[in-house]
Design a protein around this motif. Structure first.
Motif, PDB file in Angstrom:
ATOM      1  N   ALA A 326      31.799   2.143  17.804  1.00  0.00           N
ATOM      2  CA  ALA A 326      31.263   1.719  16.499  1.00  0.00           C
ATOM      3  C   ALA A 326      32.423   1.588  15.532  1.00  0.00           C
ATOM      4  O   ALA A 326      33.395   2.338  15.609  1.00  0.00           O
ATOM      5  CB  ALA A 326      30.247   2.731  15.974  1.00  0.00           C
ATOM      6  N   ARG A 327      32.285   0.631  14.641  1.00  0.00           N
ATOM      7  CA  ARG A 327      33.328   0.413  13.630  1.00  0.00           C
ATOM      8  C   ARG A 327      32.793  -0.456  12.508  1.00  0.00           C
ATOM      9  O   ARG A 327      31.789  -1.152  12.684  1.00  0.00           O
ATOM     10  CB  ARG A 327      34.560  -0.249  14.259  1.00  0.00           C
ATOM     11  CG  ARG A 327      34.252  -1.509  15.039  1.00  0.00           C
ATOM     12  CD  ARG A 327      35.485  -2.062  15.722  1.00  0.00           C
ATOM     13  NE  ARG A 327      36.331  -2.689  14.746  1.00  0.00           N
ATOM     14  CZ  ARG A 327      36.188  -3.923  14.286  1.00  0.00           C
ATOM     15  NH1 ARG A 327      35.241  -4.716  14.760  1.00  0.00           N
ATOM     16  NH2 ARG A 327      36.989  -4.399  13.383  1.00  0.00           N
ATOM     17  N   MET A 328      33.459  -0.376  11.359  1.00  0.00           N
ATOM     18  CA  MET A 328      33.138  -1.352  10.316  1.00  0.00           C
ATOM     19  C   MET A 328      33.640  -2.703  10.782  1.00  0.00           C
ATOM     20  O   MET A 328      34.549  -2.791  11.596  1.00  0.00           O
ATOM     21  CB  MET A 328      33.756  -0.971   8.966  1.00  0.00           C
ATOM     22  CG  MET A 328      35.266  -0.804   8.968  1.00  0.00           C
ATOM     23  SD  MET A 328      36.069  -1.290   7.397  1.00  0.00           S
ATOM     24  CE  MET A 328      36.240  -3.063   7.588  1.00  0.00           C
ATOM     25  N   MET A 329      33.052  -3.767  10.247  1.00  0.00           N
ATOM     26  CA  MET A 329      33.409  -5.098  10.732  1.00  0.00           C
ATOM     27  C   MET A 329      33.702  -6.035   9.572  1.00  0.00           C
ATOM     28  O   MET A 329      33.018  -5.986   8.549  1.00  0.00           O
ATOM     29  CB  MET A 329      32.240  -5.641  11.549  1.00  0.00           C
ATOM     30  CG  MET A 329      32.566  -6.880  12.328  1.00  0.00           C
ATOM     31  SD  MET A 329      31.122  -7.437  13.227  1.00  0.00           S
ATOM     32  CE  MET A 329      30.126  -8.076  11.896  1.00  0.00           C
ATOM     33  N   GLY A 330      34.727  -6.873   9.735  1.00  0.00           N
ATOM     34  CA  GLY A 330      35.038  -7.877   8.712  1.00  0.00           C
ATOM     35  C   GLY A 330      36.004  -7.335   7.673  1.00  0.00           C
ATOM     36  O   GLY A 330      36.741  -6.375   7.915  1.00  0.00           O
ATOM     37  N   GLY A 331      35.976  -7.934   6.501  1.00  0.00           N
ATOM     38  CA  GLY A 331      36.937  -7.613   5.446  1.00  0.00           C
ATOM     39  C   GLY A 331      36.822  -6.177   4.941  1.00  0.00           C
ATOM     40  O   GLY A 331      37.804  -5.553   4.573  1.00  0.00           O
ATOM     41  N   GLY A 332      35.609  -5.638   4.902  1.00  0.00           N
ATOM     42  CA  GLY A 332      35.404  -4.241   4.510  1.00  0.00           C
ATOM     43  C   GLY A 332      34.791  -4.057   3.131  1.00  0.00           C
ATOM     44  O   GLY A 332      34.250  -4.998   2.558  1.00  0.00           O
ATOM     45  N   PHE A 333      34.814  -2.800   2.643  1.00  0.00           N
ATOM     46  CA  PHE A 333      34.237  -2.401   1.347  1.00  0.00           C
ATOM     47  C   PHE A 333      32.728  -2.597   1.299  1.00  0.00           C
ATOM     48  O   PHE A 333      32.145  -2.730   0.224  1.00  0.00           O
ATOM     49  CB  PHE A 333      34.898  -3.170   0.194  1.00  0.00           C
ATOM     50  CG  PHE A 333      36.372  -2.972   0.126  1.00  0.00           C
ATOM     51  CD1 PHE A 333      36.891  -1.795  -0.384  1.00  0.00           C
ATOM     52  CD2 PHE A 333      37.237  -3.943   0.592  1.00  0.00           C
ATOM     53  CE1 PHE A 333      38.262  -1.585  -0.423  1.00  0.00           C
ATOM     54  CE2 PHE A 333      38.610  -3.747   0.555  1.00  0.00           C
ATOM     55  CZ  PHE A 333      39.126  -2.563   0.042  1.00  0.00           C
ATOM     56  N   GLY A 334      32.089  -2.622   2.452  1.00  0.00           N
ATOM     57  CA  GLY A 334      30.646  -2.838   2.506  1.00  0.00           C
ATOM     58  C   GLY A 334      30.343  -3.681   3.717  1.00  0.00           C
ATOM     59  O   GLY A 334      31.184  -3.832   4.608  1.00  0.00           O
ATOM     60  N   GLY A 335      29.144  -4.245   3.761  1.00  0.00           N
ATOM     61  CA  GLY A 335      28.767  -5.049   4.924  1.00  0.00           C
ATOM     62  C   GLY A 335      28.308  -4.174   6.077  1.00  0.00           C
ATOM     63  O   GLY A 335      27.718  -3.106   5.862  1.00  0.00           O
ATOM     64  N   CYS A 336      28.600  -4.603   7.304  1.00  0.00           N
ATOM     65  CA  CYS A 336      27.982  -3.987   8.488  1.00  0.00           C
ATOM     66  C   CYS A 336      28.944  -3.144   9.314  1.00  0.00           C
ATOM     67  O   CYS A 336      30.145  -3.377   9.302  1.00  0.00           O
ATOM     68  CB  CYS A 336      27.513  -5.092   9.429  1.00  0.00           C
ATOM     69  SG  CYS A 336      26.163  -6.066   8.800  1.00  0.00           S
ATOM     70  N   THR A 337      28.343  -2.230  10.086  1.00  0.00           N
ATOM     71  CA  THR A 337      29.059  -1.664  11.228  1.00  0.00           C
ATOM     72  C   THR A 337      28.587  -2.424  12.466  1.00  0.00           C
ATOM     73  O   THR A 337      27.457  -2.903  12.516  1.00  0.00           O
ATOM     74  CB  THR A 337      28.765  -0.166  11.437  1.00  0.00           C
ATOM     75  OG1 THR A 337      27.356   0.015  11.709  1.00  0.00           O
ATOM     76  CG2 THR A 337      29.161   0.651  10.229  1.00  0.00           C
ATOM     77  N   ILE A 338      29.482  -2.520  13.459  1.00  0.00           N
ATOM     78  CA  ILE A 338      29.099  -3.113  14.747  1.00  0.00           C
ATOM     79  C   ILE A 338      29.103  -1.983  15.771  1.00  0.00           C
ATOM     80  O   ILE A 338      30.022  -1.152  15.783  1.00  0.00           O
ATOM     81  CB  ILE A 338      30.021  -4.282  15.144  1.00  0.00           C
ATOM     82  CG1 ILE A 338      29.597  -4.860  16.499  1.00  0.00           C
ATOM     83  CG2 ILE A 338      31.500  -3.911  15.141  1.00  0.00           C
ATOM     84  CD1 ILE A 338      30.228  -6.207  16.807  1.00  0.00           C
ATOM     85  N   ASN A 339      28.056  -1.941  16.584  1.00  0.00           N
ATOM     86  CA  ASN A 339      27.856  -0.811  17.503  1.00  0.00           C
ATOM     87  C   ASN A 339      27.576  -1.320  18.906  1.00  0.00           C
ATOM     88  O   ASN A 339      26.726  -2.194  19.098  1.00  0.00           O
ATOM     89  CB  ASN A 339      26.644   0.018  17.048  1.00  0.00           C
ATOM     90  CG  ASN A 339      26.795   0.484  15.609  1.00  0.00           C
ATOM     91  OD1 ASN A 339      27.330   1.543  15.355  1.00  0.00           O
ATOM     92  ND2 ASN A 339      26.343  -0.335  14.659  1.00  0.00           N
ATOM     93  N   LEU A 340      28.285  -0.742  19.873  1.00  0.00           N
ATOM     94  CA  LEU A 340      28.017  -1.031  21.280  1.00  0.00           C
ATOM     95  C   LEU A 340      27.283   0.188  21.830  1.00  0.00           C
ATOM     96  O   LEU A 340      27.862   1.270  21.950  1.00  0.00           O
ATOM     97  CB  LEU A 340      29.341  -1.255  22.022  1.00  0.00           C
ATOM     98  CG  LEU A 340      29.244  -1.614  23.495  1.00  0.00           C
ATOM     99  CD1 LEU A 340      28.493  -2.936  23.695  1.00  0.00           C
ATOM    100  CD2 LEU A 340      30.642  -1.734  24.109  1.00  0.00           C
ATOM    101  N   VAL A 341      26.006  -0.002  22.113  1.00  0.00           N
ATOM    102  CA  VAL A 341      25.159   1.167  22.402  1.00  0.00           C
ATOM    103  C   VAL A 341      24.365   0.954  23.695  1.00  0.00           C
ATOM    104  O   VAL A 341      23.916  -0.166  23.961  1.00  0.00           O
ATOM    105  CB  VAL A 341      24.251   1.475  21.169  1.00  0.00           C
ATOM    106  CG1 VAL A 341      23.468   0.271  20.727  1.00  0.00           C
ATOM    107  CG2 VAL A 341      23.316   2.635  21.423  1.00  0.00           C
ATOM    108  N   SER A 342      24.237   1.992  24.469  1.00  0.00           N
ATOM    109  CA  SER A 342      23.501   1.860  25.733  1.00  0.00           C
ATOM    110  C   SER A 342      22.000   1.745  25.452  1.00  0.00           C
ATOM    111  O   SER A 342      21.509   2.216  24.421  1.00  0.00           O
ATOM    112  CB  SER A 342      23.755   3.086  26.634  1.00  0.00           C
ATOM    113  OG  SER A 342      23.176   4.223  26.035  1.00  0.00           O
ATOM    114  N   ASP A 343      21.296   1.130  26.375  1.00  0.00           N
ATOM    115  CA  ASP A 343      19.846   0.974  26.215  1.00  0.00           C
ATOM    116  C   ASP A 343      19.173   2.331  25.994  1.00  0.00           C
ATOM    117  O   ASP A 343      18.269   2.465  25.175  1.00  0.00           O
ATOM    118  CB  ASP A 343      19.241   0.313  27.465  1.00  0.00           C
ATOM    119  CG  ASP A 343      19.657  -1.153  27.572  1.00  0.00           C
ATOM    120  OD1 ASP A 343      20.011  -1.737  26.533  1.00  0.00           O
ATOM    121  OD2 ASP A 343      19.644  -1.687  28.694  1.00  0.00           O
TER     122      ASP A 343
END
Ligand code: GLA
Length: 382
Positions: A326-343
């Motif tokens: 998991a990590r923040m994604m894009g330029g930062g200061f807000g927006g989304c985290t992207i998560n690779l998660v098992s079923d």
């Protein structure tokens, strides 16, 4: 995305005969703030798009309507409009003009389902869809590379963000089921198949609009450039941070302001993480891939300083819920985290994230499941 609505609105405002084009938003698995340093990125186009219904109007005026904002703008091909959203369209038109290519006026209605200000590159999708559509309508002979660069230049000159090439590149070049490993120095790229069986990609939107993003973004870029010009004093061949190794950077630690050193160190480490991550991906080693994602977040948060409390909070929850990466994604200061998660971990993670985030920040994060899709294209309506 309801393309019929777009088409009908066009008919209502401008009559029949529009052609429909789409360009997607993007995710980035790893490699953040590396593009403008000539480094590597690993984005993909997603199934959230900006679409435009468009038709030449045989004048030199642009008549544009934003379906999502219910707002119209009309301006000359060579006149910078005063509405922010229209300046993206103007920016693309202006960059096409700078290449010595000629287009005429046009009517258009655009809209989409890329959430705004969530770090999914709605602005690149908007630029790309106009570059792609105008290339088709006026047979300009632009390559996809040209289109991505036109979008990037529009962002620099009409919007004022000195962004790298990643977002526009992903939007224009995306391919279903593939990540794009792009070398932002040479612009060579490789399509990496991505079908992690048993895992899902999910985005959690903090709903914090990254208002600081454009000014701080330009500051970060300037800090990296300052680092490069110091290193250049003894290594004249160095053009970009990509050309600097950790050992070289360390030689300059005493000369560089502490924050500049940390920014540069982050970028060099992030490039190394990306290479480890893509090698792991090709070997279906998702555990290592996930570790690199967490490492990326750590660097973005503590060295590059582009995260925020809400993003850090969601990444911490991911860690506690056994999310692989998991990590923040894009330029930062807000927006989304992207998560690779098992079923198996998915339901509990989403539930926990919603509950705990609401307790701390007063609202739930938005949840977007991501499907990797094709880049800019024309659409035929049945
Ligand atoms: C924004 C920019 C990109 C890239 C990312 C950070 O999305 O538009 O060019 O720099 O931030 O990786």
């Amino acid at each position: 995305m309801n393309y019929n609505r777009l088409y009908e609105k066009f008919q209502e405002l401008f009559g029949k005969g529009a052609t429909l084009f789409v360009s997607p938003g993007r995710v980035n698995l790893i490699g953040e703030h590396t593009d403008y340093n000539g480094g590597f990125v690993l984005p993909a186009a997603i199934d959230k798009v900006i679409a435009v219904a468009i038709k030449p109007n045989d004048t030199n005026r642009i008549r544009a309507y934003s379906l999502d904002l219910s707002d119209a703008a009309e301006f000359d091909l060579s006149e910078k409009p005063n509405k922010q959203w229209a300046s993206y369209i103007y920016g693309v038109v202006a960059e096409i003009g700078k290449k010595g290519l000629t287009i005429g006026g046009f009517d258009c209605v655009f809209g989409g389902n890329v959430p705004l200000g969530a770090g999914l590159s709605s602005s690149a999708a908007l630029e790309s869809v106009f570059a792609y559509a105008l290339n088709e309508l006026y047979q300009l002979g632009l390559s996809r590379f040209d289109m991505a660069k036109i979008g990037q230049a529009a962002e620099h000159n009409a919007v004022g963000v000195r962004c790298g090439i990643m977002d526009q590149f992903a939007s224009v070049f995306g391919q279903k089921g593939h990540l794009i490993q792009l070398d932002c120095r040479s612009l060579e790229y490789e399509l990496v198949p991505f079908d992690p069986k048993g895992y899902r990609l999910v985005l959690l939107d903090t709903q914090v609009k990254h208002s600081l993003a454009s000014s701080e973004y330009n500051v970060r870029r300037a800090e990296c450039e300052a680092g490069v010009s110091t290193v250049k004093k003894r290594y004249p061949d160095v053009q970009l941070l990509r050309d600097v190794t950790l050992e070289m950077l360390d030689e300059f630690q005493a000369e560089l302001p502490e924050s500049t050193y940390r920014r540069c160190r982050y970028v060099i480490e992030e490039n190394l993480r990306l290479l480890t991550a893509t090698a792991a991906l090709k070997a279906s080693d998702y555990v290592t891939f996930g570790k690199m994602m967490y490492g990326s977040h750590e660097g973005l948060s503590t060295q590059y300083n582009v995260s925020c409390a809400e993003l850090d909070f969601l990444v911490d929850i991911a860690r506690k819920c056994n999310v692989l990466g998991a990590r923040m994604m894009g330029g930062g200061f807000g927006g989304c985290t992207i998560n690779l998660v098992s079923d198996e971990a998915y339901d509990a993670f989403i539930q926990e994230a919603k509950t705990l985030y609401k307790q701390s920040f007063g609202r739930e994060p938005r949840v977007y499941e991501v499907h990797i899709s094709d880049g800019s294209r024309q659409l035929k309506l049945d």
